[in-house]
Structures are given as C-alpha cells and as structure tokens.
Design a protein around this motif. Structure first.
Motif, PDB file in Angstrom:
ATOM      1  N   THR A 113       1.988 -11.146   2.185  1.00 11.33           N
ATOM      2  CA  THR A 113       2.647 -10.022   2.843  1.00 11.33           C
ATOM      3  C   THR A 113       1.816  -8.746   2.692  1.00 11.33           C
ATOM      4  N   PHE A 114       2.057  -7.802   3.593  1.00 10.44           N
ATOM      5  CA  PHE A 114       1.445  -6.480   3.519  1.00 10.44           C
ATOM      6  C   PHE A 114       2.425  -5.465   4.081  1.00 10.44           C
ATOM      7  N   THR A 115       2.730  -4.441   3.293  1.00  8.82           N
ATOM      8  CA  THR A 115       3.562  -3.329   3.766  1.00  8.82           C
ATOM      9  C   THR A 115       2.896  -2.018   3.364  1.00  8.82           C
ATOM     10  N   MET A 116       3.262  -0.967   4.076  1.00  6.66           N
ATOM     11  CA  MET A 116       2.767   0.367   3.753  1.00  6.66           C
ATOM     12  C   MET A 116       3.964   1.278   3.540  1.00  6.66           C
ATOM     13  N   GLU A 117       3.948   1.994   2.402  1.00  6.98           N
ATOM     14  CA  GLU A 117       5.084   2.823   2.021  1.00  6.98           C
ATOM     15  C   GLU A 117       4.637   4.253   1.742  1.00  6.98           C
ATOM     16  N   GLY A 118       5.528   5.176   2.041  1.00  6.85           N
ATOM     17  CA  GLY A 118       5.327   6.572   1.694  1.00  6.85           C
ATOM     18  C   GLY A 118       6.330   6.960   0.627  1.00  6.85           C
ATOM     19  N   HIS A 119       5.852   7.279  -0.555  1.00  6.30           N
ATOM     20  CA  HIS A 119       6.732   7.623  -1.675  1.00  6.30           C
ATOM     21  C   HIS A 119       6.952   9.131  -1.709  1.00  6.30           C
ATOM     22  N   ILE A 120       8.221   9.521  -1.625  1.00  8.64           N
ATOM     23  CA  ILE A 120       8.595  10.928  -1.546  1.00  8.64           C
ATOM     24  C   ILE A 120       9.319  11.305  -2.836  1.00  8.64           C
ATOM     25  N   ASP A 121       8.879  12.364  -3.470  1.00  6.21           N
ATOM     26  CA  ASP A 121       9.418  12.768  -4.776  1.00  6.21           C
ATOM     27  C   ASP A 121      10.735  13.543  -4.620  1.00  6.21           C
ATOM     28  N   ILE A 122      11.721  12.861  -4.029  1.00  8.01           N
ATOM     29  CA  ILE A 122      13.053  13.439  -3.846  1.00  8.01           C
ATOM     30  C   ILE A 122      14.080  12.361  -4.143  1.00  8.01           C
ATOM     31  N   GLY A 123      15.316  12.799  -4.382  1.00  5.21           N
ATOM     32  CA  GLY A 123      16.373  11.840  -4.677  1.00  5.21           C
ATOM     33  C   GLY A 123      17.676  12.237  -4.023  1.00  5.21           C
ATOM     34  N   ASN A 124      18.578  11.272  -3.934  1.00  6.06           N
ATOM     35  CA  ASN A 124      19.867  11.455  -3.279  1.00  6.06           C
ATOM     36  C   ASN A 124      20.992  11.840  -4.223  1.00  6.06           C
ATOM     37  N   GLY A 125      20.752  11.779  -5.515  1.00  5.98           N
ATOM     38  CA  GLY A 125      21.829  12.027  -6.475  1.00  5.98           C
ATOM     39  C   GLY A 125      22.423  13.417  -6.346  1.00  5.98           C
ATOM     40  N   LYS A 126      23.705  13.540  -6.673  1.00  6.75           N
ATOM     41  CA  LYS A 126      24.403  14.829  -6.560  1.00  6.75           C
ATOM     42  C   LYS A 126      23.766  15.895  -7.436  1.00  6.75           C
ATOM     43  N   GLN A 127      23.219  15.500  -8.578  1.00  7.33           N
ATOM     44  CA  GLN A 127      22.591  16.451  -9.489  1.00  7.33           C
ATOM     45  C   GLN A 127      21.163  16.826  -9.063  1.00  7.33           C
ATOM     46  N   ASN A 128      20.623  16.117  -8.072  1.00  9.23           N
ATOM     47  CA  ASN A 128      19.234  16.320  -7.657  1.00  9.23           C
ATOM     48  C   ASN A 128      19.128  17.491  -6.688  1.00  9.23           C
ATOM     49  N   LYS A 129      18.325  18.488  -7.040  1.00  7.38           N
ATOM     50  CA  LYS A 129      18.158  19.675  -6.193  1.00  7.38           C
ATOM     51  C   LYS A 129      17.478  19.348  -4.866  1.00  7.38           C
ATOM     52  N   THR A 130      16.823  18.200  -4.765  1.00  3.59           N
ATOM     53  CA  THR A 130      16.099  17.847  -3.544  1.00  3.59           C
ATOM     54  C   THR A 130      16.941  17.025  -2.572  1.00  3.59           C
ATOM     55  N   SER A 131      18.168  16.687  -2.939  1.00  2.32           N
ATOM     56  CA  SER A 131      18.968  15.780  -2.101  1.00  2.32           C
ATOM     57  C   SER A 131      19.195  16.324  -0.690  1.00  2.32           C
ATOM     58  N   LYS A 132      19.248  17.649  -0.541  1.00  2.00           N
ATOM     59  CA  LYS A 132      19.472  18.216   0.793  1.00  2.00           C
ATOM     60  C   LYS A 132      18.261  18.055   1.717  1.00  2.00           C
ATOM     61  N   PHE A 133      17.118  17.633   1.175  1.00  2.00           N
ATOM     62  CA  PHE A 133      15.911  17.462   1.982  1.00  2.00           C
ATOM     63  C   PHE A 133      15.636  15.996   2.327  1.00  2.00           C
ATOM     64  N   VAL A 134      16.456  15.085   1.835  1.00  2.00           N
ATOM     65  CA  VAL A 134      16.180  13.654   1.995  1.00  2.00           C
ATOM     66  C   VAL A 134      16.067  13.262   3.457  1.00  2.00           C
ATOM     67  N   LYS A 135      17.052  13.624   4.271  1.00  2.00           N
ATOM     68  CA  LYS A 135      17.048  13.199   5.674  1.00  2.00           C
ATOM     69  C   LYS A 135      15.806  13.710   6.406  1.00  2.00           C
ATOM     70  N   GLU A 136      15.467  14.980   6.213  1.00  2.00           N
ATOM     71  CA  GLU A 136      14.300  15.577   6.868  1.00  2.00           C
ATOM     72  C   GLU A 136      13.004  14.875   6.457  1.00  2.00           C
ATOM     73  N   MET A 137      12.816  14.674   5.151  1.00  2.00           N
ATOM     74  CA  MET A 137      11.560  14.107   4.659  1.00  2.00           C
ATOM     75  C   MET A 137      11.437  12.621   5.002  1.00  2.00           C
ATOM     76  N   LEU A 159       0.874  -1.169   0.000  1.00  2.00           N
ATOM     77  CA  LEU A 159       0.000   0.000   0.000  1.00  2.00           C
ATOM     78  C   LEU A 159       0.911   1.220   0.000  1.00  2.00           C
ATOM     79  N   MET A 160       0.797   2.049  -1.052  1.00  2.00           N
ATOM     80  CA  MET A 160       1.733   3.156  -1.246  1.00  2.00           C
ATOM     81  C   MET A 160       0.981   4.468  -1.404  1.00  2.00           C
ATOM     82  N   VAL A 161       1.514   5.500  -0.769  1.00  2.00           N
ATOM     83  CA  VAL A 161       0.955   6.847  -0.862  1.00  2.00           C
ATOM     84  C   VAL A 161       2.092   7.787  -1.246  1.00  2.00           C
TER      85      VAL A 161
END
Length: 178
Positions: A125-149, A42-44
């Motif tokens: 099996t059953f799992t629940m996941e939260g999908h966050i539109d951020i990435g860890n790559g060096k070129q990714n502008k959102t990488s600095k928010f990964v830990k917080e999110m 189950l993913m949101v």
C-alpha cells in the motif's frame, strides 16, 4: 536561514544536512525500493514554537513502512518575529506543509506508486497524509480551526490527520522546534 533558492528547500536529519528536495526524494525512493511490498505512509507535517525574538517552524517529511522502519527529515524556517496570533501561526504551519506537498508532483507521486503497484495484490500500500498540529477536543484552543485546515489539506489531495493521529507535526517536528 538564507532566503535564496538553494537554502529555501534545505533538509536535514541525523545523518545528513543540506539535502535538496531531489536528494530527499531519492532517499524516499530507495527506502521504498528496498521493500516494494511494504505498507507505506508518506507524511508531511509542521509545528512551530515562539521564541524570544523569532518563531521557529519545522516541517517533517516521514516515509513509514508500517512495522518495518522509517526514514525522515526536517526543514527549518525561522521567522524573525514572535508570531503570537494562533490562527496566523497554524495557517502558516499548514502553508509550509502545503509547500512541501506541492513538491511531490503527480510525476513523483506516480513514481512512488509504481514501486508498490506490482505488489498491491500481495498487500502493498501507499498513502500520503498531511499532519496538522490541531485537535478537536473542547480544551484545545485550535479546535475552531479544524474544519478550515482539514479542508485546505483535502483540497491539495492529501489525507488530513489531526491530533492525536498527526504525530509528524505534534511529535516529530515538535521536538526540533525547541
């Protein structure tokens, strides 16, 4: 979109519009009951797009039975301004996902777990996941928010996924933000 309680949680997919969360939950239950020995995720996840006069946010709810089908729907939220600050937009995306995750109360999650529970020794099996539109790559502008999110998602008891594994946000929800 109106801001009254009925419209606040209005969901849709290609088959149905104007679904309440209770109706969404019923669809998920029926989907899982059709194959109680499945491998369910189950993913949101939420994505956004800044337009000329507003910002569109789409939150996707996806129940996947790995290798055996999927049921999904979206919720659309329009903010009547251009949200250009990346941190504000990413944070709001996550808030919308958190809001939907909170609708899956302990009682509702237990109801879903109870569907697969008799079949766990057969591999269900059953799992629940939260999908966050951020990435860890060096070129990714959102990488600095990964830990917080990621920490925010973990704090509400949901397994966080980031790009490239966050396909509900980065692919499914994304297609409806345009």
């Amino acid at each position: 979109m109106k801001n009254n309680k009925d419209q606040h949680f209005s969901f849709q997919n290609l088959q149905e519009i104007g679904m309440s969360f209770d109706q969404v939950f019923e669809h998920i239950v029926k989907f899982m009951q059709s194959e109680p020995n499945g491998h369910y995720r189950l993913m949101v996840g939420t994505d956004s797009q800044v337009h000329q006069a507003h910002t569109t946010f789409i939150t996707g709810i996806v129940i996947l039975n790995e290798g055996n089908g999927v049921w999904a729907c979206i919720r659309k939220v329009l903010i009547p301004r251009r949200m250009l600050q990346l941190h504000e937009r990413i944070s709001y995306e996550l808030s919308l996902s958190e809001e939907i995750v909170s609708l899956f109360t302990e009682e509702r999650k237990n109801q879903l777990i109870d569907i697969v529970l008799p079949n766990i020794y057969a591999g269900a099996t059953f799992t629940m996941e939260g999908h966050i539109d951020i990435g860890n790559g060096k070129q990714n502008k959102t990488s600095k928010f990964v830990k917080e999110m990621v920490s925010r998602m973990e704090a509400i008891g949901v397994e966080p996924k980031i790009k490239p594994d966050a396909f509900v946000a980065s692919s499914y929800a994304n297609r409806y933000t345009k």
